[in-house]
Design a protein around this motif. Sequence first.
Motif, mmCIF file in Angstrom:
data_model
loop_
_atom_site.group_PDB
_atom_site.id
_atom_site.type_symbol
_atom_site.label_atom_id
_atom_site.label_comp_id
_atom_site.label_asym_id
_atom_site.label_seq_id
_atom_site.Cartn_x
_atom_site.Cartn_y
_atom_site.Cartn_z
ATOM 1 N N TYR A 35 0.824 -1.216 0.000
ATOM 2 C CA TYR A 35 0.000 0.000 0.000
ATOM 3 C C TYR A 35 0.857 1.264 0.000
ATOM 4 C CZ TYR A 35 -4.058 2.927 0.982
ATOM 5 O OH TYR A 35 -5.057 3.871 0.902
ATOM 6 N N ALA A 36 1.975 1.195 0.730
ATOM 7 C CA ALA A 36 2.859 2.360 0.804
ATOM 8 C C ALA A 36 3.763 2.469 -0.436
ATOM 9 C CB ALA A 36 3.724 2.287 2.057
ATOM 10 N N LEU A 37 3.972 1.346 -1.086
ATOM 11 C CA LEU A 37 4.937 1.275 -2.189
ATOM 12 C C LEU A 37 4.346 1.681 -3.539
ATOM 13 C CD1 LEU A 37 7.791 0.206 -3.054
ATOM 14 C CD2 LEU A 37 6.802 -2.099 -3.075
ATOM 15 N N LEU A 38 3.121 1.205 -3.795
ATOM 16 C CA LEU A 38 2.572 1.312 -5.149
ATOM 17 C C LEU A 38 2.411 2.757 -5.611
ATOM 18 C CD1 LEU A 38 0.040 -1.613 -4.850
ATOM 19 C CD2 LEU A 38 2.061 -1.546 -6.327
ATOM 20 N N PHE A 39 2.008 3.626 -4.685
ATOM 21 C CA PHE A 39 1.759 5.016 -5.079
ATOM 22 C C PHE A 39 3.058 5.726 -5.428
ATOM 23 C CE2 PHE A 39 -1.892 3.523 -2.970
ATOM 24 C CZ PHE A 39 -2.941 4.102 -3.650
ATOM 25 N N ARG A 40 4.125 5.318 -4.764
ATOM 26 C CA ARG A 40 5.423 5.946 -5.039
ATOM 27 C C ARG A 40 5.994 5.438 -6.361
ATOM 28 N NH1 ARG A 40 9.064 6.585 0.050
ATOM 29 N NH2 ARG A 40 10.165 7.744 -1.580
ATOM 30 N N ILE A 41 5.726 4.180 -6.685
ATOM 31 C CA ILE A 41 6.160 3.664 -7.989
ATOM 32 C C ILE A 41 5.410 4.422 -9.085
ATOM 33 C CG2 ILE A 41 6.251 1.658 -9.524
ATOM 34 C CD1 ILE A 41 6.297 -0.115 -6.991
ATOM 35 N N ALA A 42 4.079 4.536 -8.882
ATOM 36 C CA ALA A 42 3.237 5.186 -9.898
ATOM 37 C C ALA A 42 3.619 6.649 -10.093
ATOM 38 C CB ALA A 42 1.765 5.069 -9.499
ATOM 39 N N SER A 43 4.130 7.278 -9.044
ATOM 40 C CA SER A 43 4.460 8.706 -9.147
ATOM 41 C C SER A 43 5.833 8.952 -9.761
ATOM 42 C CB SER A 43 4.389 9.363 -7.765
ATOM 43 O OG SER A 43 5.499 8.956 -6.989
ATOM 44 N N GLY A 44 6.572 7.861 -10.057
ATOM 45 C CA GLY A 44 7.852 8.036 -10.746
ATOM 46 C C GLY A 44 9.073 8.008 -9.836
ATOM 47 N N GLN A 45 8.850 7.716 -8.554
ATOM 48 C CA GLN A 45 9.985 7.760 -7.621
ATOM 49 C C GLN A 45 10.865 6.516 -7.684
ATOM 50 O OE1 GLN A 45 8.998 9.579 -3.643
ATOM 51 N NE2 GLN A 45 6.974 9.572 -4.529
ATOM 52 N N LEU A 46 10.362 5.446 -8.307
ATOM 53 C CA LEU A 46 11.182 4.230 -8.411
ATOM 54 C C LEU A 46 12.209 4.354 -9.529
ATOM 55 C CD1 LEU A 46 11.314 1.225 -7.208
ATOM 56 C CD2 LEU A 46 10.156 0.572 -9.312
ATOM 57 N N LEU A 47 11.733 4.786 -10.698
ATOM 58 C CA LEU A 47 12.584 4.709 -11.891
ATOM 59 C C LEU A 47 12.935 6.064 -12.482
ATOM 60 C CD1 LEU A 47 10.812 1.646 -13.528
ATOM 61 C CD2 LEU A 47 12.973 1.652 -12.278
ATOM 62 N N GLY A 48 12.206 7.091 -12.099
ATOM 63 C CA GLY A 48 12.528 8.419 -12.629
ATOM 64 C C GLY A 48 11.310 9.093 -13.233
ATOM 65 N N GLN A 49 11.369 10.398 -13.318
ATOM 66 C CA GLN A 49 10.200 11.209 -13.679
ATOM 67 C C GLN A 49 9.899 11.202 -15.177
ATOM 68 O OE1 GLN A 49 8.055 12.269 -11.576
ATOM 69 N NE2 GLN A 49 9.254 11.674 -9.790
ATOM 70 N N ASP A 50 10.743 10.516 -15.974
ATOM 71 C CA ASP A 50 10.429 10.450 -17.396
ATOM 72 C C ASP A 50 10.156 9.005 -17.832
ATOM 73 O OD1 ASP A 50 12.932 9.509 -17.033
ATOM 74 O OD2 ASP A 50 13.887 10.681 -18.621
#
Length: 328
Positions: A18-33
């Motif tokens: 629950y805490a992880l998925l939103f951060r992945i979706a927002s680009g924080q895992l792989l980058g903003q592009d």
Amino acid sequence: TQAPVNVTVTGAAGQIGYALLFRIASGQLLGQDQPVRLRLLEIPQAVKAAEGTALELEDGAFPLLAGIDIVDDAKQAFDGTNVALLVGARPRTKGMERGDLLEANGGIFKPQGEAINAGAADDVKILVVGNPANTNALIAQAHAPDVPAERFTAMTRLDHNRALAQLAKKLGTPVSDIKKMTIWGNHSATQYPDIFNAEVKGGSAAEAVNDQNWLENEFIPRVAKRGAEIIEARGASSAASAANAAIDHVHDWVNGTPEGDWVSMGVPSDGSYGVPEGLISSFPVVCRGGAYEIVQGLEINDFSRSRIDASVGELTEERDAVRKLGLI
Ligand code: NAI
């Protein structure tokens, strides 16, 4: 824009998920592009809850989120996956022996390793978060012979971050002043957070602390038992901080570590620092160009040596136990 990267998250309906998925979706895992397509794996009973989380992800209207699939089948979950976050695991319940725990997790990580072997993308990177993380990673790796062994990693980044925060507090300095923290060994109470190779504002952190009693009796146990402290205070185990560490781990693996610093990752040993080859143990690593390397040539004093040996000894026992159970 770039083609989406496929990111699989297991245990997606759990609290870390629950805490992880939103951060992945927002680009924080792989980058903003970098657009991402999420693949969520859950057990059948938890698929509905994962679908609920997916509704909320939709409501985030994340520009980088290219799609979400929810499945209860490992083969589908890992088909074409580029980044696999293995979070779902079987927790130890009351009265459970270590053998039972390892066997239950073997039932999860063996089929997931097979599914990764069968269908993951050539560049797949795997992070195991679910405990016992190092040994679960070893089990999955054993069942994915066609995937380069070094792609299987285990998370000790939360321990690394905890150690940075505790040391910064002791020295009354911002976390950003501290570099070259290392967690050695197992993600367990035997782990060894090493400040002898760490730096504060470019100088020796151990010299700045100059307090062996604090090191042995406060810092090391505090970091190693922080998980229990969080459970005691929160009534639930670390979730957002664990998700944060998973983001950090993959982000740095993909995008590189900063010049003059390193991070801790549980990775297959190449024999460095006397850790038996093949054990998935935490080391200091630098990342460049989507690959990592174990930092070489660090001085290991007698105190550090005995702590590292103890944790590596525990990992060896865990490996022997899963071997005996026929899980690797
Ligand atoms: P949780 O119990 O809230 O969620 C786990 C989820 O995994 C559940 O939704 C469950 O249905 C799912 N699951 C179980 N078996 C599965 C399978 N075969 N395939 C797919 N999903 C499956 O647990 P939480 O708090 O999210 O923690 C997850 C794991 O992370 C635990 O093993 C925990 O010990 C570990 N952890 C590791 C840390 C580290 O630093 N390496 C830090 C904190 C937690």
